[in-house]
Structures are given as C-alpha cells and as structure tokens.
Design an enzyme around this catalytic site. Structure first.
Site, PDB file in Angstrom:
ATOM      1  N   GLU A   1      -3.779   3.878   6.602  1.00  0.00           N
ATOM      2  CA  GLU A   1      -3.819   3.857   4.900  1.00  0.00           C
ATOM      3  C   GLU A   1      -4.206   4.902   4.101  1.00  0.00           C
ATOM      4  O   GLU A   1      -3.853   5.189   3.453  1.00  0.00           O
ATOM      5  CB  GLU A   1      -4.519   2.247   4.552  1.00  0.00           C
ATOM      6  CG  GLU A   1      -4.191   2.287   3.257  1.00  0.00           C
ATOM      7  CD  GLU A   1      -5.590   1.197   2.527  1.00  0.00           C
ATOM      8  OE1 GLU A   1      -5.726   0.012   3.125  1.00  0.00           O
ATOM      9  OE2 GLU A   1      -5.818   1.388   1.784  1.00  0.00           O
TER      10      GLU A   1
ATOM     11  N   SER B   1     -10.107   0.040   3.577  1.00  0.00           N
ATOM     12  CA  SER B   1      -9.595   0.159   4.925  1.00  0.00           C
ATOM     13  C   SER B   1      -9.268   1.025   5.393  1.00  0.00           C
ATOM     14  O   SER B   1      -7.669   2.320   4.585  1.00  0.00           O
ATOM     15  CB  SER B   1      -8.238  -1.156   4.688  1.00  0.00           C
ATOM     16  OG  SER B   1      -8.773  -2.040   4.168  1.00  0.00           O
TER      17      SER B   1
ATOM     18  N   ARG C   1       0.911  -1.019  -0.025  1.00  0.00           N
ATOM     19  CA  ARG C   1      -0.402   0.208  -0.212  1.00  0.00           C
ATOM     20  C   ARG C   1       1.003   1.321   0.092  1.00  0.00           C
ATOM     21  O   ARG C   1       0.232   1.924   0.588  1.00  0.00           O
ATOM     22  CB  ARG C   1      -0.901   0.258   0.907  1.00  0.00           C
ATOM     23  CG  ARG C   1      -1.903  -1.326   1.440  1.00  0.00           C
ATOM     24  CD  ARG C   1      -3.057  -1.261   0.043  1.00  0.00           C
ATOM     25  NE  ARG C   1      -4.026  -1.771   0.166  1.00  0.00           N
ATOM     26  CZ  ARG C   1      -4.096  -3.065  -0.167  1.00  0.00           C
ATOM     27  NH1 ARG C   1      -2.994  -3.882  -0.240  1.00  0.00           N
ATOM     28  NH2 ARG C   1      -5.360  -3.654  -0.256  1.00  0.00           N
TER      29      ARG C   1
END
Ligand code: EPU
Length: 338
Positions: free
Chosen positions: A334, A238, A164
């Site tokens: 994130e 997320s 990510r």
C-alpha cells in the site's frame, strides 16, 4: 522562494527514515508552484510531491526536488438543505479537518478520524477505515500539472477511485499536485457503525445513541490500541493492502485455514485480512535490528530508530514470500516505495 539543497527528509516521512533530497521546496500558497517553475532548472527534476509523508518509503536518497505542500485553509463553500460542501486545502492535516467537521456537526468523515497525513493525500490513495472511504464524500478536487503548471478540476469519475487507489496512483502517478478537495457532508448524518470493532467500542463506552463526537472518540480509541503513533514509532500505517480474491478461492482457503478472516464485497469477492495472514505466518512482533512487525497489528511495519528503507523492503519481501508459500497469495504494497 527558497529551494534548499541536500535536504534531510527525516522530519518529512512518518517512517522517520534519514534520507536526503538533492532539492527541496515548500509551497505555502497555490500560486507558489508557478513561482517555483520559473526558477526550476532541468537538474531539479524529477519532482515528488509530499504531504504528511505518511505513505512513502524512501529506499534511497532522492535525486530531484521534493515539493512539500503546506497550503492551508478550510472553507464551507455552500450549504443546501442538510448538505454542506466543505473545501479543504492540501496542506491541512487530515485529522484537523475531521475534527473541524465533527465539531460543526458535518457528518461523513468521522470514521476516518486520526488517519495520519495531509488532506492532499486523501484522494490519491482513497484513504479508508471502518467501513468508510474518502470517495464516499468526494465531490471534486483542484490540481496543478507538474509539467506545465496548468490547473485542472477532477470530478469523482475522473479520479477513478478504487480500494486504496485512484488515477493519481496509476496513469497520472507523480503528475499532479493536489491543491484542494471539496467534500459533500451531511448535517443529518447516517452513522456507519457496522464495522464490528466500532459497535463494540461504543458499547464499551456505554453509548447507546451515537453522535459524531462519540464515533470519532471510538475510532481514536481503537486506532490508538492497534496502530502506533508515528511520533513514537516510525511507520506508515498498513504496509500491504488486503488482497481481494474470488469466492471460489476464498472457499478453498477457508477449508484449509478455517480461522481466515475475510470481508465479503458487494460483487461476491472477498477481501482477506492480510494482518491475520501475516500473523498466522508467525511474523507479528518480529524484530531484526531496528526493523519490525508491530506487535499489535501485523500489517504495520515499524522503524525502531535507525532502520533504512532497504531493510524495511527486505523484511517486506520476506513476509510476502512466506505469505505466498502458505496461502498462494502475493500481497501488494500500500505504501509507495521511492
Ligand atoms: N488481524 C489479525 N492479526 C493482526 C491484524 C489484524 O488477526 O495482526 C485481524 C483483526 O483481528 C481483524 C481483521 O484482521 O479481525 C482486520 O483487522 P483490522 O480491523 O485491524 O483492519 P485491517 O484490515 O488490518 C484495514 C485498513 C486500515 C484501517 C482498518 C480499519 C487496509 C490495508 N488497511 O486494516 O487502514 O484502519 O482496516 O478499517 O485496508 C491504512 O490504510 O494505512 C490503514 C491503517
């Protein structure tokens, strides 16, 4: 070119936060940025590029210019043997690109079906799902430096992809706008169904012999059950990353928390399911005012209507503290807070 002032960003972030930007401009063509630079005044800075707004959390009004990328186009630029090179422009909706590839029999990104957001954001955070990451198909991208307007091609190595993340989230954060990406896909796809829930979904669909379309459908079914559509409930997927811990740390946690869920990595480290840890701390389904933790997936924070970015951050902080107190692990966000 129209540079809007005091512009509402509610429609431009999937959390649905009602914030304003002092300036706002939309780019429809890659040369538009040069035009914008010729108009821009010092007061227009800083610039923030957004695509689908699906990974951003506005904690306050933005003093600067939001540059919304709306450059469209998908082209097959080269074919060799069983490989196909597809170039897609930053303003395309990511899932439209996935559908195009699946319908044409180009394999590689079917597991990334239904991820919200635009193509230009895919390399920035190296989007991933169900055992596949964007970097697996990435060849190169074309970007423009926000400061100078200069064009640059970034290779796979230069993007420095990780879980990510990429160079565009670190050293080059907010320095480039991504015009297009080029991917290498396969006409003889190798299906990646090893992620448990895909296998189970295919079995439930009574599919013995998977094809690209079936995998796409399976992924969409799973996502629809676990992840709220931003058009129904504001969210940014997320909220936290799954933390990576050493094998020794994992062994220690496993002894104390036998139910803990982890995915072993090729280097022996473990990626822990943060959703499970947050649920274990009792947060799943929690709601305070219009801010909450989604009741089907504890890694997703949601806006039930009129939440503010500050309230979401406050809840995230409390969740982080309780996970830390329980497991001794600090979760990393994130989502990008602005
Ligand atoms: N789990 C729980 N409780 C929860 C949530 C999850 O026990 O509330 C358990 C699940 O049962 C499962 C494990 O945790 O055993 C992992 O859950 P899931 O498969 O839903 O995936 P995740 O690790 O929570 C990651 C990505 C998602 C991606 C899925 C599927 C991150 C930060 N998130 O989530 O990506 O869709 O895997 O590959 O890596 C995103 O980045 O925005 C995103 C949605």
């Amino acid at each position: 070119m129209k540079i809007f002032e005091d512009y509402s960003l509610k429609e431009f972030n999937t959390f649905g936060l009602d914030v304003k930007s002092s300036h706002f401009v939309e780019l429809l063509h890659k040369d538009d940025f040069q035009v914008f630079l010729s108009f821009a005044k010092p007061g227009h800075k800083p610039y923030l590029v957004i695509g689908g707004g699906s990974n951003v959390l506005f904690v306050q009004d933005f003093q600067g210019t939001i540059i919304k990328i709306n450059i469209k186009g998908i082209e097959v630029i080269e074919q060799e043997e069983n490989l196909v090179y597809v170039k897609a422009y930053g303003g395309e909706i990511w899932d439209d690109l996935v559908r195009f590839c699946v319908e044409n029999g180009y394999g590689g990104i079917e597991n990334l079906s239904s991820i919200p957001g635009n193509v230009g954001a895919a390399p920035i955070q190296n989007i991933g799902a169900y055992g596949v990451e964007f970097k697996d198909v990435f060849v190169e991208l074309e970007a423009i430096a926000l400061e100078t307007g200069e064009r640059k091609i970034f290779t796979q190595k230069e993007c420095n992809f990780g879980y990510r993340t990429s160079i565009f989230k670190k050293e080059l954060k907010n320095q480039y706008l991504i015009v297009s990406v080029t991917m290498r896909l396969s006409r003889i796809p190798v299906f990646n169904t090893s992620y448990g829930s895909i296998e189970k979904e295919l079995a439930d669909m009574a599919i013995m012999d998977p094809c690209l379309k079936a995998i796409r459908e399976a992924v969409i079914n799973i996502r629809n059950r676990k992840l709220p559509g931003p058009e129904v409930l504001g969210n940014a997927g997320s909220f936290f990353k799954n933390p990576l811990v050493s094998h020794a740390m994992y062994e220690n946690l496993k002894e104390r928390f036998p139910g803990i869920i982890s995915f072993e990595q090729s280097d022996g480290s473990h990626k822990l399911a943060a959703g499970w840890m947050i649920e274990f701390c009792g947060w799943k389904g929690f709601r305070r005012g219009d801010v909450g933790v989604y009741d089907q997936q504890a890694l997703v924070l949601v806006n039930y209507g009129h939440a503010t970015g500050k309230e979401i951050m406050e809840l995230a902080k409390e969740i982080n503290e309780s996970v830390f107190n329980m497991f001794g692990i600090a979760l990393e966000m994130e989502v990008n807070a602005v």
